[in-house]
Write a protein that holds these residues in place. Structure first.
Motif, PDB file in Angstrom:
ATOM      1  N   ARG A  47       9.933  38.634  27.262  1.00  0.00           N
ATOM      2  CA  ARG A  47       9.516  38.564  25.865  1.00  0.00           C
ATOM      3  C   ARG A  47      10.156  39.687  25.049  1.00  0.00           C
ATOM      4  O   ARG A  47      10.721  40.624  25.588  1.00  0.00           O
ATOM      5  CB  ARG A  47       7.990  38.662  25.758  1.00  0.00           C
ATOM      6  N   ALA A  48      10.031  39.569  23.738  1.00  0.00           N
ATOM      7  CA  ALA A  48      10.519  40.616  22.843  1.00  0.00           C
ATOM      8  C   ALA A  48       9.828  40.469  21.497  1.00  0.00           C
ATOM      9  O   ALA A  48       9.298  39.398  21.171  1.00  0.00           O
ATOM     10  CB  ALA A  48      12.037  40.529  22.673  1.00  0.00           C
ATOM     11  N   ASP A  49       9.819  41.529  20.729  1.00  0.00           N
ATOM     12  CA  ASP A  49       9.326  41.437  19.362  1.00  0.00           C
ATOM     13  C   ASP A  49      10.230  42.256  18.451  1.00  0.00           C
ATOM     14  O   ASP A  49      11.029  43.082  18.906  1.00  0.00           O
ATOM     15  CB  ASP A  49       7.858  41.863  19.237  1.00  0.00           C
ATOM     16  N   THR A  50      10.130  41.982  17.169  1.00  0.00           N
ATOM     17  CA  THR A  50      10.961  42.650  16.175  1.00  0.00           C
ATOM     18  C   THR A  50      10.086  43.089  15.004  1.00  0.00           C
ATOM     19  O   THR A  50       8.999  42.540  14.792  1.00  0.00           O
ATOM     20  CB  THR A  50      12.065  41.715  15.647  1.00  0.00           C
ATOM     21  N   VAL A  51      10.576  44.047  14.254  1.00  0.00           N
ATOM     22  CA  VAL A  51       9.829  44.486  13.078  1.00  0.00           C
ATOM     23  C   VAL A  51      10.788  45.058  12.044  1.00  0.00           C
ATOM     24  O   VAL A  51      11.796  45.675  12.385  1.00  0.00           O
ATOM     25  CB  VAL A  51       8.759  45.540  13.446  1.00  0.00           C
ATOM     26  N   VAL A  52      10.467  44.796  10.788  1.00  0.00           N
ATOM     27  CA  VAL A  52      11.101  45.466   9.652  1.00  0.00           C
ATOM     28  C   VAL A  52       9.966  46.170   8.926  1.00  0.00           C
ATOM     29  O   VAL A  52       9.047  45.525   8.416  1.00  0.00           O
ATOM     30  CB  VAL A  52      11.818  44.471   8.720  1.00  0.00           C
ATOM     31  N   LYS A  53      10.035  47.491   8.893  1.00  0.00           N
ATOM     32  CA  LYS A  53       8.915  48.289   8.380  1.00  0.00           C
ATOM     33  C   LYS A  53       9.368  49.172   7.233  1.00  0.00           C
ATOM     34  O   LYS A  53      10.432  49.782   7.282  1.00  0.00           O
ATOM     35  CB  LYS A  53       8.334  49.151   9.510  1.00  0.00           C
TER      36      LYS A  53
ATOM     37  N   LYS B 205       6.478  41.473  11.126  1.00  0.00           N
ATOM     38  CA  LYS B 205       6.721  41.333  12.559  1.00  0.00           C
ATOM     39  C   LYS B 205       7.305  39.973  12.888  1.00  0.00           C
ATOM     40  O   LYS B 205       7.087  38.995  12.175  1.00  0.00           O
ATOM     41  CB  LYS B 205       5.424  41.548  13.340  1.00  0.00           C
ATOM     42  N   GLY B 206       8.026  39.926  13.989  1.00  0.00           N
ATOM     43  CA  GLY B 206       8.610  38.681  14.454  1.00  0.00           C
ATOM     44  C   GLY B 206       8.628  38.634  15.970  1.00  0.00           C
ATOM     45  O   GLY B 206       8.374  39.645  16.641  1.00  0.00           O
ATOM     46  N   VAL B 207       8.912  37.479  16.520  1.00  0.00           N
ATOM     47  CA  VAL B 207       8.987  37.317  17.974  1.00  0.00           C
ATOM     48  C   VAL B 207      10.396  36.866  18.352  1.00  0.00           C
ATOM     49  O   VAL B 207      11.102  36.234  17.567  1.00  0.00           O
ATOM     50  CB  VAL B 207       7.947  36.308  18.497  1.00  0.00           C
TER      51      VAL B 207
ATOM     52  N   ALA C 281      13.729  46.473  17.464  1.00  0.00           N
ATOM     53  CA  ALA C 281      13.460  45.374  18.401  1.00  0.00           C
ATOM     54  C   ALA C 281      13.012  45.978  19.722  1.00  0.00           C
ATOM     55  O   ALA C 281      13.465  47.063  20.110  1.00  0.00           O
ATOM     56  CB  ALA C 281      14.706  44.512  18.601  1.00  0.00           C
ATOM     57  N   ARG C 282      12.124  45.254  20.424  1.00  0.00           N
ATOM     58  CA  ARG C 282      11.631  45.739  21.709  1.00  0.00           C
ATOM     59  C   ARG C 282      11.726  44.640  22.758  1.00  0.00           C
ATOM     60  O   ARG C 282      11.203  43.538  22.544  1.00  0.00           O
ATOM     61  CB  ARG C 282      10.166  46.192  21.594  1.00  0.00           C
ATOM     62  N   ARG C 283      12.406  44.917  23.842  1.00  0.00           N
ATOM     63  CA  ARG C 283      12.385  44.032  25.003  1.00  0.00           C
ATOM     64  C   ARG C 283      11.155  44.377  25.829  1.00  0.00           C
ATOM     65  O   ARG C 283      10.902  45.544  26.141  1.00  0.00           O
ATOM     66  CB  ARG C 283      13.640  44.212  25.861  1.00  0.00           C
ATOM     67  N   ILE C 284      10.404  43.327  26.195  1.00  0.00           N
ATOM     68  CA  ILE C 284       9.133  43.522  26.887  1.00  0.00           C
ATOM     69  C   ILE C 284       9.190  42.826  28.240  1.00  0.00           C
ATOM     70  O   ILE C 284       9.824  41.779  28.395  1.00  0.00           O
ATOM     71  CB  ILE C 284       7.976  42.951  26.039  1.00  0.00           C
ATOM     72  N   GLN C 285       8.515  43.401  29.185  1.00  0.00           N
ATOM     73  CA  GLN C 285       8.456  42.828  30.528  1.00  0.00           C
ATOM     74  C   GLN C 285       8.071  41.352  30.480  1.00  0.00           C
ATOM     75  O   GLN C 285       7.206  40.948  29.697  1.00  0.00           O
ATOM     76  CB  GLN C 285       7.426  43.606  31.358  1.00  0.00           C
TER      77      GLN C 285
ATOM     78  N   GLU D 228      -0.205  37.579  -1.927  1.00  0.00           N
ATOM     79  CA  GLU D 228       0.207  36.481  -1.055  1.00  0.00           C
ATOM     80  C   GLU D 228       0.905  37.003   0.189  1.00  0.00           C
ATOM     81  O   GLU D 228       0.716  36.488   1.286  1.00  0.00           O
ATOM     82  CB  GLU D 228       1.134  35.531  -1.816  1.00  0.00           C
ATOM     83  N   LEU D 229       1.692  38.045   0.023  1.00  0.00           N
ATOM     84  CA  LEU D 229       2.374  38.651   1.167  1.00  0.00           C
ATOM     85  C   LEU D 229       1.365  39.239   2.143  1.00  0.00           C
ATOM     86  O   LEU D 229       1.507  39.105   3.365  1.00  0.00           O
ATOM     87  CB  LEU D 229       3.323  39.749   0.665  1.00  0.00           C
ATOM     88  N   LYS D 230       0.322  39.846   1.630  1.00  0.00           N
ATOM     89  CA  LYS D 230      -0.709  40.433   2.481  1.00  0.00           C
ATOM     90  C   LYS D 230      -1.431  39.398   3.330  1.00  0.00           C
ATOM     91  O   LYS D 230      -1.939  39.704   4.410  1.00  0.00           O
ATOM     92  CB  LYS D 230      -1.742  41.181   1.628  1.00  0.00           C
ATOM     93  N   ARG D 231      -1.477  38.157   2.846  1.00  0.00           N
ATOM     94  CA  ARG D 231      -2.210  37.116   3.578  1.00  0.00           C
ATOM     95  C   ARG D 231      -1.430  36.586   4.783  1.00  0.00           C
ATOM     96  O   ARG D 231      -1.995  35.896   5.632  1.00  0.00           O
ATOM     97  CB  ARG D 231      -2.560  35.965   2.632  1.00  0.00           C
ATOM     98  N   SER D 232      -0.171  36.886   4.884  1.00  0.00           N
ATOM     99  CA  SER D 232       0.630  36.424   6.005  1.00  0.00           C
ATOM    100  C   SER D 232       0.195  37.102   7.299  1.00  0.00           C
ATOM    101  O   SER D 232       0.017  38.327   7.347  1.00  0.00           O
ATOM    102  CB  SER D 232       2.109  36.711   5.755  1.00  0.00           C
ATOM    103  N   ASP D 233       0.032  36.317   8.361  1.00  0.00           N
ATOM    104  CA  ASP D 233      -0.358  36.878   9.652  1.00  0.00           C
ATOM    105  C   ASP D 233       0.734  37.773  10.233  1.00  0.00           C
ATOM    106  O   ASP D 233       0.451  38.641  11.073  1.00  0.00           O
ATOM    107  CB  ASP D 233      -0.661  35.750  10.642  1.00  0.00           C
ATOM    108  N   ALA D 234       1.962  37.557   9.811  1.00  0.00           N
ATOM    109  CA  ALA D 234       3.084  38.343  10.333  1.00  0.00           C
ATOM    110  C   ALA D 234       3.289  39.648   9.563  1.00  0.00           C
ATOM    111  O   ALA D 234       4.086  40.488   9.978  1.00  0.00           O
ATOM    112  CB  ALA D 234       4.372  37.521  10.288  1.00  0.00           C
TER     113      ALA D 234
END
Length: 280
Positions: free
Chosen positions: A92-98, A136-138, A85-89, A110-116
């Protein structure tokens, strides 16, 4: 998913070091990915000289706090799974599971077509390349603070799709809420678009409390533009004296190594469900 990751011999730029077999693997990954990111880490002794040569303005950099989440023995990292997770100035913040490495050809269409959802190849001048798949998430900065300070469960920070992706690839028996909070790491990030390199690049400076810094320069391209982008980026970097033969350092690997070392010190180690309050 099947996996694929390759390291070419020697410490030469990607375009000159790969064997025919490695080149075939790289082309396969690029062809089946959404984008390619070409990354270069600059030796610490050359940080200031590189910034001055390229006209990088630290005043324009955006501060961030980066948190990783893993078990005490880094079971997720060993399994190739990164939770961050990243706290942004600006609140805001974003998250990721990679997940990495992956073979993009084995990922559900179908998973590849997701914008996230993103499938991307990372390449470095020492011949290393790797394909990753990330969800990715917000979030808000306050939500990240609530989680890292123990007021909210970690799982609540991630979307349903991210949680499903995590559950599918995490080692058996390791629930998200049981992960330890590692960080934060102070990061300065900026976009730079010099006249000599119109594609532009991202500049990130990761700073640790012990004085360790990583300066990473990167640029992205579509698969069809990967070779051209790589050549143009290499020319730009060499014109500004960046040593492409130097040992390359990756941000996540360095962070994990430091978290592992910190775990030996009770004063600095993070705790499950509760972050250390010390800020860098």
């Amino acid at each position: 998913m099947t996996t694929a990751t390759t390291r070419g011999a020697g410490a030469q730029p990607v375009v000159r070091s790969l064997s025919p077999e490695d080149t075939k693997k790289l082309l396969h990954l690029v062809r089946n990915s959404k984008s390619i990111e070409i990354k270069v880490s600059v030796p610490m002794t050359a940080h200031q000289r590189t910034a001055l040569s390229m006209g990088l303005d630290p005043v324009e950099a955006q501060p961030r706090h980066v948190y990783f989440f893993d078990t005490a023995d880094q079971a997720l990292n060993r399994a190739g799974l990164i939770v961050r997770a990243r706290r942004i100035q600006g609140g805001r913040a974003d998250t990721v599971v990679k997940l990495r490495p992956v073979d993009p050809a084995g990922i559900d269409a179908e998973l590849k077509r997701s914008d996230a959802f993103k499938v991307e190849v990372d390449a470095m001048p020492d011949g290393t390349f790797m394909c990753s798949a990330s969800y990715k998430g917000v979030a808000t900065g306050q939500e990240v603070l609530d989680v890292t300070e123990g007021r909210m469960p970690l799982r609540s920070l991630f979307s349903k799709e991210q949680r499903t992706f995590y559950d599918a690839h995490a080692p058996a028996g390791i629930g998200m809420n049981a992960l330890r909070i590692q960080g934060p790491i102070l990061v300065l990030r900026a976009k730079h678009r010099p006249k000599e390199f119109k594609r532009g690049m991202t500049v990130e400076l990761w700073l640790w409390q012990d004085g360790k810094h990583i300066l990473e320069l990167s640029t992205k391209a579509l698969p069809a533009e990967a070779f051209q982008a790589g050549m143009e980026f290499r020319v730009y970097l060499e014109e500004h004296g960046v040593d492409l033969d130097s040992e390359q350092e990756t941000k996540t690997r360095t962070a994990m190594e430091k978290f592992k070392a910190d775990r030996k010190s009770p004063r600095r180690a993070g705790k499950t469900g509760k972050a250390t309050r010390k800020r860098p």
